[in-house]
Design an enzyme around this catalytic site. Structure first.
Site, PDB file in Angstrom:
ATOM      1  N   ASP A 180       6.165  -4.097  -1.296  1.00 29.38           N
ATOM      2  CA  ASP A 180       5.549  -3.058  -0.474  1.00 29.38           C
ATOM      3  C   ASP A 180       6.490  -1.857  -0.379  1.00 29.38           C
ATOM      4  O   ASP A 180       7.678  -1.956  -0.708  1.00 29.38           O
ATOM      5  CB  ASP A 180       5.260  -3.628   0.932  1.00 29.38           C
ATOM      6  CG  ASP A 180       4.115  -2.902   1.620  1.00 29.38           C
ATOM      7  OD1 ASP A 180       3.745  -1.801   1.163  1.00 29.38           O
ATOM      8  OD2 ASP A 180       3.606  -3.437   2.623  1.00 29.38           O
ATOM      9  N   THR A 184       0.853  -1.202   0.000  1.00 29.15           N
ATOM     10  CA  THR A 184       0.000   0.000   0.000  1.00 29.15           C
ATOM     11  C   THR A 184       0.882   1.244   0.000  1.00 29.15           C
ATOM     12  O   THR A 184       1.985   1.217   0.541  1.00 29.15           O
ATOM     13  CB  THR A 184      -0.895  -0.010   1.262  1.00 29.15           C
ATOM     14  OG1 THR A 184      -1.782  -1.132   1.169  1.00 29.15           O
ATOM     15  CG2 THR A 184      -1.727   1.260   1.380  1.00 29.15           C
ATOM     16  N   GLU A 202      -0.488  -5.168   6.226  1.00 24.88           N
ATOM     17  CA  GLU A 202       0.821  -5.353   5.572  1.00 24.88           C
ATOM     18  C   GLU A 202       1.685  -6.349   6.339  1.00 24.88           C
ATOM     19  O   GLU A 202       2.372  -7.177   5.737  1.00 24.88           O
ATOM     20  CB  GLU A 202       1.553  -4.007   5.471  1.00 24.88           C
ATOM     21  CG  GLU A 202       0.935  -3.051   4.460  1.00 24.88           C
ATOM     22  CD  GLU A 202       1.587  -1.687   4.442  1.00 24.88           C
ATOM     23  OE1 GLU A 202       1.444  -1.003   3.430  1.00 24.88           O
ATOM     24  OE2 GLU A 202       2.225  -1.305   5.434  1.00 24.88           O
ATOM     25  N   ALA A 219       7.887   1.532   2.195  1.00 22.83           N
ATOM     26  CA  ALA A 219       8.295   1.698   3.596  1.00 22.83           C
ATOM     27  C   ALA A 219       8.480   3.184   3.867  1.00 22.83           C
ATOM     28  O   ALA A 219       8.709   3.972   2.940  1.00 22.83           O
ATOM     29  CB  ALA A 219       9.595   0.946   3.881  1.00 22.83           C
TER      30      ALA A 219
HETATM   31  O1  LIG Z   1       0.627   2.291   5.604  1.00 24.21           O
HETATM   32  C1  LIG Z   1       1.282   2.491   4.593  1.00 24.21           C
HETATM   33  C2  LIG Z   1       2.424   1.708   4.178  1.00 24.21           C
HETATM   34  O2  LIG Z   1       3.174   1.152   5.203  1.00 24.21           O
HETATM   35  C3  LIG Z   1       3.289   2.334   3.099  1.00 24.21           C
HETATM   36  O3  LIG Z   1       3.921   1.294   2.442  1.00 24.21           O
HETATM   37  C4  LIG Z   1       4.332   3.296   3.629  1.00 24.21           C
HETATM   38  O4  LIG Z   1       3.697   4.287   4.410  1.00 24.21           O
HETATM   39  C5  LIG Z   1       5.094   3.975   2.486  1.00 24.21           C
HETATM   40  O5  LIG Z   1       4.206   4.721   1.740  1.00 24.21           O
HETATM   41  P1  LIG Z   1       4.668   5.691   0.577  1.00 24.21           P
HETATM   42  O6  LIG Z   1       5.161   4.842  -0.542  1.00 24.21           O
HETATM   43  O7  LIG Z   1       3.424   6.458   0.215  1.00 24.21           O
HETATM   44  O8  LIG Z   1       5.720   6.614   1.125  1.00 24.21           O
END
Ligand SMILES: O=C[C@H](O)[C@H](O)[C@H](O)COP(=O)(O)O
EC number: 5.3.1.6
Length: 228
Positions: free
Chosen positions: A84, A28, A106, A86
């Site tokens: 995923d 996500t 996750e 992070a």
């Molecule tokens: O709850 C969200 C997840 O852990 C995301 O993978 C994490 O926050 C990284 O998100 P982004 O790619 O939007 O920085």
């Protein structure tokens, strides 16, 4: 390249690890969005046949809209790979996740996956975890007392709120508390402590989880291998 271009770069790079017939955990976040787009392209153009298990309702919807088959975790007997994002990854490949409030699903998907691959732009690499607030998913019942307890423990907790003053809700209809720690010197000890707080469903420390990290750098994607 700006940050979004770096996210797109690692998203496109990550789908090269997806093989025909795989059962794939789909993470996500804004970086994973690019990965799902690239995965959809492979499904459409190459006839790639995979089953996805999504870690959030929003990722499931995006994937389905692109023609990717999505199943529930309980409908599959294993996951070959999970891709995923992070929020932070430190020098020892430990991470913080949950900036988007999805870390509970996750983590359940991650621990059931044979391999975990994270995709991050270079801003996510840190020497020490903790500058990014550590998310906790908490049961709404009695959550103000959980917050008070965390405050007494010195964790500088704050509920994650929406602009309209209501609580951010996870896909499991729980609340999020962010811990403003600044620096986490002993992540395993902290994880053990948080695991013992009744009312906390799961924290965003992902320890000894990831196998490979693809980092979006200005001169191209860099692959870091943590462990097999
Ligand atoms: O709850 C969200 C997840 O852990 C995301 O993978 C994490 O926050 C990284 O998100 P982004 O790619 O939007 O920085």
């Amino acid at each position: 390249m700006d940050q979004n271009a770096l996210k797109a770069l690692v998203g496109q790079e990550a789908v090269k690890y997806v093989e025909d017939g795989m059962i794939l955990g789909i993470g996500t976040g804004s970086t994973v969005r690019y990965m799902i787009d690239a995965l959809g392209e492979r499904v459409k153009n190459e006839g790639l046949s995979i089953v996805g298990v999504a870690t959030s309702d929003r990722s499931a919807k995006q994937a389905r809209d692109l023609g990717i088959t999505i199943k529930q975790l309980d409908e599959v007997d294993h996951l070959d790979l999970t891709i995923d994002g992070a929020d932070e990854v430190d020098d020892n490949f430990q991470g913080i996740k949950g900036g988007g409030g999805a870390h509970l699903w996750e983590k359940i998907v991650a621990i059931n996956s044979k391999k975990n691959l994270w995709i991050v732009d270079e801003s996510k690499l840190v020497h020490h975890l903790g500058k990014f607030p550590l998310p906790l998913e908490v049961i709404p019942f009695g959550s103000s007392h959980v917050l008070e307890k965390l405050d007494k423990m010195g964790f500088k907790p704050a509920f994650r709120m929406k602009e309209d003053g209501t609580h951010v809700l996870t896909d499991s209809k729980n609340y999020i508390i962010d811990l403003h720690l600044g620096r986490i010197d002993h992540p395993h000890e902290l994880a053990n402590t948080l695991n013992g707080v009744v009312g906390v469903v799961e924290h965003g420390l992902f320890l000894d989880t990831v196998n490979t990290v693809i980092v979006g750098r200005q001169n191209g994607p860099e692959v870091l291998n943590a462990r097999d």
